[in-house]
Each structure stands twice: as C-alpha cells, then as structure tokens.
Design a protein around this motif. Structure first.
Motif, PDB file in Angstrom:
ATOM      1  N   MET A   1      38.912  10.562  -1.735  1.00 14.87           N
ATOM      2  CA  MET A   1      39.839  11.237  -2.630  1.00 14.87           C
ATOM      3  C   MET A   1      40.612  12.304  -1.853  1.00 14.87           C
ATOM      4  O   MET A   1      40.173  13.452  -1.714  1.00 14.87           O
ATOM      5  CB  MET A   1      39.075  11.867  -3.794  1.00 14.87           C
ATOM      6  N   ASP A   2      41.772  11.907  -1.347  1.00 11.07           N
ATOM      7  CA  ASP A   2      42.556  12.807  -0.504  1.00 11.07           C
ATOM      8  C   ASP A   2      43.058  14.023  -1.269  1.00 11.07           C
ATOM      9  O   ASP A   2      43.246  15.096  -0.676  1.00 11.07           O
ATOM     10  CB  ASP A   2      43.742  12.041   0.091  1.00 11.07           C
ATOM     11  N   TRP A   3      43.265  13.867  -2.592  1.00  9.80           N
ATOM     12  CA  TRP A   3      43.827  14.984  -3.352  1.00  9.80           C
ATOM     13  C   TRP A   3      42.896  16.193  -3.326  1.00  9.80           C
ATOM     14  O   TRP A   3      43.370  17.335  -3.377  1.00  9.80           O
ATOM     15  CB  TRP A   3      44.113  14.552  -4.788  1.00  9.80           C
ATOM     16  N   MET A   4      41.590  15.954  -3.245  1.00 11.37           N
ATOM     17  CA  MET A   4      40.657  17.074  -3.228  1.00 11.37           C
ATOM     18  C   MET A   4      40.809  17.886  -1.947  1.00 11.37           C
ATOM     19  O   MET A   4      40.719  19.128  -1.964  1.00 11.37           O
ATOM     20  CB  MET A   4      39.219  16.561  -3.363  1.00 11.37           C
ATOM     21  N   TYR A   5      41.045  17.208  -0.838  1.00 12.16           N
ATOM     22  CA  TYR A   5      41.203  17.924   0.430  1.00 12.16           C
ATOM     23  C   TYR A   5      42.548  18.636   0.494  1.00 12.16           C
ATOM     24  O   TYR A   5      42.651  19.722   1.070  1.00 12.16           O
ATOM     25  CB  TYR A   5      41.049  16.942   1.588  1.00 12.16           C
ATOM     26  N   HIS A   6      43.590  18.047  -0.101  1.00 12.54           N
ATOM     27  CA  HIS A   6      44.874  18.747  -0.189  1.00 12.54           C
ATOM     28  C   HIS A   6      44.739  20.001  -1.061  1.00 12.54           C
ATOM     29  O   HIS A   6      45.297  21.061  -0.728  1.00 12.54           O
ATOM     30  CB  HIS A   6      45.947  17.822  -0.754  1.00 12.54           C
ATOM     31  N   LEU A   7      44.010  19.860  -2.174  1.00  6.01           N
ATOM     32  CA  LEU A   7      43.778  21.017  -3.034  1.00  6.01           C
ATOM     33  C   LEU A   7      42.980  22.085  -2.297  1.00  6.01           C
ATOM     34  O   LEU A   7      43.268  23.287  -2.409  1.00  6.01           O
ATOM     35  CB  LEU A   7      43.028  20.579  -4.295  1.00  6.01           C
ATOM     36  N   SER A   8      41.993  21.653  -1.521  1.00  8.45           N
ATOM     37  CA  SER A   8      41.189  22.604  -0.753  1.00  8.45           C
ATOM     38  C   SER A   8      42.046  23.364   0.252  1.00  8.45           C
ATOM     39  O   SER A   8      41.934  24.588   0.386  1.00  8.45           O
ATOM     40  CB  SER A   8      40.067  21.865  -0.029  1.00  8.45           C
ATOM     41  N   ASP A   9      42.926  22.652   0.968  1.00  5.76           N
ATOM     42  CA  ASP A   9      43.799  23.314   1.938  1.00  5.76           C
ATOM     43  C   ASP A   9      44.728  24.311   1.259  1.00  5.76           C
ATOM     44  O   ASP A   9      44.947  25.422   1.776  1.00  5.76           O
ATOM     45  CB  ASP A   9      44.618  22.265   2.697  1.00  5.76           C
ATOM     46  N   TRP A  10      45.262  23.922   0.107  1.00  6.53           N
ATOM     47  CA  TRP A  10      46.179  24.811  -0.609  1.00  6.53           C
ATOM     48  C   TRP A  10      45.455  26.072  -1.099  1.00  6.53           C
ATOM     49  O   TRP A  10      45.977  27.182  -1.005  1.00  6.53           O
ATOM     50  CB  TRP A  10      46.785  24.053  -1.789  1.00  6.53           C
TER      51      TRP A  10
END
Length: 269
Positions: A1-10
C-alpha cells in the motif's frame, strides 16, 4: 500500500522532527498494516463463529441428551478456559502430533501459519459464546409467534428459517456486539504467536524506538477507533432487525389506516 508511505512522508514533513509525532509519522505504515490484520482477524473469525454457533445452538435446545451433550461440553470448555491457553493449544499443541505435521497442505498452508491458527482459535472461542446467546434467544422467542407460524402450516425447518432464527438474531444483536468488541480486545493475544497484528506491530516499533508509553497510547487510540466503527455498524443492524421496537415512535399519519386506533394515537410521539 504505497499511499501509506506517501502519507507517512507527508506527515514527517509536517512534524519537522518533533517527537513523538515524528516517530508516529515514520512508523504509521507498520501500525496501519497491523490494524488491518487485526480487523481481518475480527471480521473473519466473527463470521465463522456465528456460522458455527447456529448449529451448536440448535443442538443445545434439543431435548435429546445425545444431541446436546457434545455441544454443551464444547461450550463449557471454550468458555471456561483462557483464550491465551486456547491459542497455544492450537498453535503449539497441534504440532506435537506427527500425523498433523505430515498432513500436507493442511499443515504447510494452515496449521503452521500463525494467522490461520489465530483465526481458527478466535472462531472456536467466539462460537461458544454466540451459541449460548442464540440458545437463550431461541428459547425467548414469544410462543405466540411460533404458534402463528404453526397455524400457517409452516414446517419446523421453515419456522426456524423464517421466524425463530431471524427473531433470535435481532434479540442477540446488542450482546453480540459486546462479544465482537471483546474479541477485538482479545485479538491482541495473537501477537504472542509472532503475528504482526496491531499489538504485534506496536511491540515491534517499541523495540526500535524504546517509546513505550507513546506507542501504547497510540495503539489504544487505534483500538478505540476500530471499536467505534464496530459499535456504529451494530447500531445500524439493530435499527434494521429491531425496527418493530421503534414503531410506537412513528407519527400516526405514517401508519396504516387500520392501525390508527386510539391506543396508538395515545402512545405515538
């Protein structure tokens, strides 16, 4: 789930290195993955448990001792022993039998995997509690409703399928919701067999950060959110299956003309 890692970076950009928020943002994907595993455990075991509980309850209400004695022993065992002991019996105990270890795919794909062992244990555990709820509800169905079904010429099977079981399900919904919440909290024990559910992921993160209080608090909040969602779903189910309990609160004008007698007018709000 790439969206979780994008959310984490943000989120890490927003926290600007301030603790514990920066650690929360950094390890959010692992915690969300653990929460997803926990949710799957609760949902799958809850569905399997209620499917197993229905035949158990039907056997329990039988007057034939040859039919109800085995379900009684099953329910007595799973209600009388700790869930942790049951998990260990399934995960560690079954591996002691050579015949099970040589059972091929059953061992390789199911009984040797902590995920499926947890689902099996939770399903068997919750089925015992739900079966007792169903037994009490079946015996509490008003006799008049059963007699009305008999007067219509319904067979015993149709009486259970169309009248008794739907009525019993509506009766047990509040208690069943409590059982699901208890199962959600009990699912934290799955981490004891190396499963990375929400609690397992939390303990894994704590072993890296040494932030015990902060991450246990976050895990508690995530459990509360999941519990709130489950409670909301059960409220919707109760409104659907127990709509008759709200009938006296309907405006009289919405009732059928044949039902608009003086008694309902006095009690309608």
């Amino acid at each position: 789930m790439d969206w979780m890692y994008h959310l984490s970076d943000w989120l890490q950009l927003l926290t600007a290195g301030h603790e514990p928020w920066d650690s929360y943002a950094r390890y959010l994907p692992q915690l969300l993955e653990g929460a997803w595993v926990t949710l799957k455990l609760v949902v799958l075991s809850g569905i399997a448990g209620i499917l197993l509980a229905i035949p158990l309850a039907l056997l329990r209400v039988s007057k034939n001792p040859w039919l109800w004695v085995l379900p009684y022993c099953y329910i007595f065992f799973f209600r009388g022993t700790p869930l942790l002991v049951q998990i260990f019996l399934v995960y560690y105990g079954l591996s002691q039998f050579e015949s099970i270890r040589n059972s091929g795919w059953l061992w390789d794909q199911v009984l040797s995997q902590p995920y499926w062992c947890a689902i099996i244990t939770f399903s068997l555990h919750t089925a015992a509690y739900i079966a007792e709820l169903f037994r009490g509800a079946i015996q509490s169905v008003p006799r008049g409703e059963v007699e009305a079904a008999m007067a219509l010429g319904l067979s015993k099977a149709k009486q259970y399928r169309k009248i008794i079981l739907p009525r019993a399900f509506g009766m047990i919904l509040p208690a069943y919701g409590n059982e699901v919440i208890l199962m959600l909290k009990g699912s934290a024990l799955a981490s004891t067999i190396t499963l990375l559910d929400l609690m397992g992921a939390t303990r894994n993160v704590i072993s890296r950060t040494y932030m015990n209080l902060e991450f246990f608090l976050l895990a508690g909040v995530m459990y509360l959110v999941i519990a709130a969602v489950i409670i909301g779903l059960f409220r919707l189910l109760e409104n659907f299956f127990n709509a008759h309990q709200r009938a006296t609160h309907l405006p009289v004008k919405q009732l059928d003309a044949q039902l608009q007698d003086e008694h309902l007018r006095d009690n309608a709000r």
